[in-house]
Scaffold this motif. Sequence first.
Motif, PDB file in Angstrom:
ATOM      1  N   MET A   1       0.855  -1.189   0.000  1.00  0.00           N
ATOM      2  CA  MET A   1       0.000   0.000   0.000  1.00  0.00           C
ATOM      3  C   MET A   1       0.891   1.238   0.000  1.00  0.00           C
ATOM      4  SD  MET A   1      -3.072   0.919   2.616  1.00  0.00           S
ATOM      5  CE  MET A   1      -2.046   1.238   4.032  1.00  0.00           C
ATOM      6  N   CYS A   2       0.804   2.025  -1.083  1.00  0.00           N
ATOM      7  CA  CYS A   2       1.721   3.158  -1.210  1.00  0.00           C
ATOM      8  C   CYS A   2       0.973   4.473  -0.970  1.00  0.00           C
ATOM      9  CB  CYS A   2       2.345   3.139  -2.596  1.00  0.00           C
ATOM     10  SG  CYS A   2       3.506   4.468  -2.805  1.00  0.00           S
ATOM     11  N   LEU A   3       1.133   5.021   0.221  1.00  0.00           N
ATOM     12  CA  LEU A   3       0.457   6.273   0.559  1.00  0.00           C
ATOM     13  C   LEU A   3       1.400   7.446   0.347  1.00  0.00           C
ATOM     14  CD1 LEU A   3      -1.387   5.334   3.882  1.00  0.00           C
ATOM     15  CD2 LEU A   3      -2.305   5.387   1.561  1.00  0.00           C
ATOM     16  N   VAL A  74     -13.122  11.385   1.605  1.00  0.00           N
ATOM     17  CA  VAL A  74     -12.583  10.053   1.339  1.00  0.00           C
ATOM     18  C   VAL A  74     -13.106   9.580  -0.005  1.00  0.00           C
ATOM     19  CG1 VAL A  74     -12.411   7.665   2.127  1.00  0.00           C
ATOM     20  CG2 VAL A  74     -12.654   9.497   3.799  1.00  0.00           C
ATOM     21  N   GLY A  75     -12.201   9.251  -0.912  1.00  0.00           N
ATOM     22  CA  GLY A  75     -12.664   8.691  -2.181  1.00  0.00           C
ATOM     23  C   GLY A  75     -11.822   9.152  -3.351  1.00  0.00           C
ATOM     24  N   PRO A  76     -12.233   8.762  -4.564  1.00  0.00           N
ATOM     25  CA  PRO A  76     -11.437   9.070  -5.751  1.00  0.00           C
ATOM     26  C   PRO A  76     -11.263  10.568  -5.947  1.00  0.00           C
ATOM     27  CG  PRO A  76     -13.161   7.478  -6.258  1.00  0.00           C
ATOM     28  CD  PRO A  76     -13.414   7.952  -4.861  1.00  0.00           C
ATOM     29  N   TYR A 182      -6.219   9.467  -8.057  1.00  0.00           N
ATOM     30  CA  TYR A 182      -5.794   8.940  -6.760  1.00  0.00           C
ATOM     31  C   TYR A 182      -7.033   8.682  -5.921  1.00  0.00           C
ATOM     32  CZ  TYR A 182      -1.250  11.044  -7.958  1.00  0.00           C
ATOM     33  OH  TYR A 182      -0.074  11.382  -8.576  1.00  0.00           O
ATOM     34  N   GLU A 183      -6.790   7.989  -4.802  1.00  0.00           N
ATOM     35  CA  GLU A 183      -7.782   7.985  -3.732  1.00  0.00           C
ATOM     36  C   GLU A 183      -7.296   8.986  -2.690  1.00  0.00           C
ATOM     37  OE1 GLU A 183      -8.191   4.342  -1.539  1.00  0.00           O
ATOM     38  OE2 GLU A 183      -9.844   5.161  -0.365  1.00  0.00           O
ATOM     39  N   LEU A 184      -8.198   9.833  -2.231  1.00  0.00           N
ATOM     40  CA  LEU A 184      -7.871  10.823  -1.195  1.00  0.00           C
ATOM     41  C   LEU A 184      -8.465  10.388   0.141  1.00  0.00           C
ATOM     42  CD1 LEU A 184      -7.032  13.824  -0.315  1.00  0.00           C
ATOM     43  CD2 LEU A 184      -9.429  14.394  -0.786  1.00  0.00           C
ATOM     44  N   ARG A 204      -3.484   7.921  -2.532  1.00  0.00           N
ATOM     45  CA  ARG A 204      -3.041   6.599  -2.939  1.00  0.00           C
ATOM     46  C   ARG A 204      -3.327   6.484  -4.431  1.00  0.00           C
ATOM     47  NH1 ARG A 204      -4.807   1.933   0.783  1.00  0.00           N
ATOM     48  NH2 ARG A 204      -6.773   3.046   0.670  1.00  0.00           N
ATOM     49  N   LYS A 205      -2.305   6.148  -5.207  1.00  0.00           N
ATOM     50  CA  LYS A 205      -2.463   6.072  -6.667  1.00  0.00           C
ATOM     51  C   LYS A 205      -3.459   4.983  -7.027  1.00  0.00           C
ATOM     52  CE  LYS A 205      -0.849   7.656 -10.668  1.00  0.00           C
ATOM     53  NZ  LYS A 205      -2.170   8.086 -11.130  1.00  0.00           N
ATOM     54  N   ILE A 206      -4.367   5.297  -7.964  1.00  0.00           N
ATOM     55  CA  ILE A 206      -5.279   4.231  -8.422  1.00  0.00           C
ATOM     56  C   ILE A 206      -5.169   4.061  -9.936  1.00  0.00           C
ATOM     57  CG2 ILE A 206      -6.971   4.193  -6.577  1.00  0.00           C
ATOM     58  CD1 ILE A 206      -8.681   6.165  -8.055  1.00  0.00           C
TER      59      ILE A 206
END
Length: 206
Positions: A1-3, A74-76, A182-184, A204-206
């Motif tokens: 998991m790359c934050l 929270v979300g894309p 990303y996901e924020l 987080r990259k999506i």
Amino acid sequence: MCLIDISEPLRAGVAGWPGDTPFSFTLNWTKEETGSVNVGKVIFSTHTGTHIDAPFHFDNEGQKVHELDLSLYVGPCRVIHLFDLPSIGAHDLAKYNLAGVERLIIRTDSWKDRSVFPTSFTYIRPDLGSYLQKQGIRLLGLDVPSVDLPDSKELLGHHSLHQHGVHILEGTVLYQVEEGDYELIALPLPIEGADGSLVRAVLRKI
Ligand SMILES: N[C@@H](CC(=O)c1ccccc1NC=O)C(=O)O
Ligand SMILES: [Zn+2]
Ligand SMILES: [Zn+2]
């Protein structure tokens, strides 16, 4: 998991609004004093570092932090770069296809030295709120301390976003963040009655 951490580190001297409460963290009790634990004490303004504004910050009738819909934070999310602009309005976003984007973060790189509060930076023009609403955007994040310039009393950028249902995330740190999806996660603290809150913001990259 790359934050990717896009939060301003909180330390004594962190650049804050001129005249506002300086940030401090101290140990109120030490392990020696209690015989068991260190216990910290934090003093901060709600607009320190990476933070969200509740509408109550600039509208007495507006929602307070504890009333905000957490799904905003929270979300894309889409990150775009808009460098070297004095301000950002609808015209500057026309070239982007923002279909389906609910959270937009704009990297301006206009706050060059994060150790001092800037006198000028890229701000939001009043036509942006309605444009973002038409695109379906509910959250706008920026890498500057405010969506309006420090000497503004009318806060046209804040009001334009608020009138069109666009919530505000300020003071993100984006120097290393590329354009993309990303996901924020940037959740406010549940401070009852507050006008804003610090957040720990990550992508987080999506
Ligand atoms: N609108 C700014 C903050 C702001 O205006 C402010 C923050 C702390 C102390 C004073 C402020 N503004 C005017 O006195 C923001 O959105 O963070
Ligand atoms: Zn603020
Ligand atoms: Zn603000």
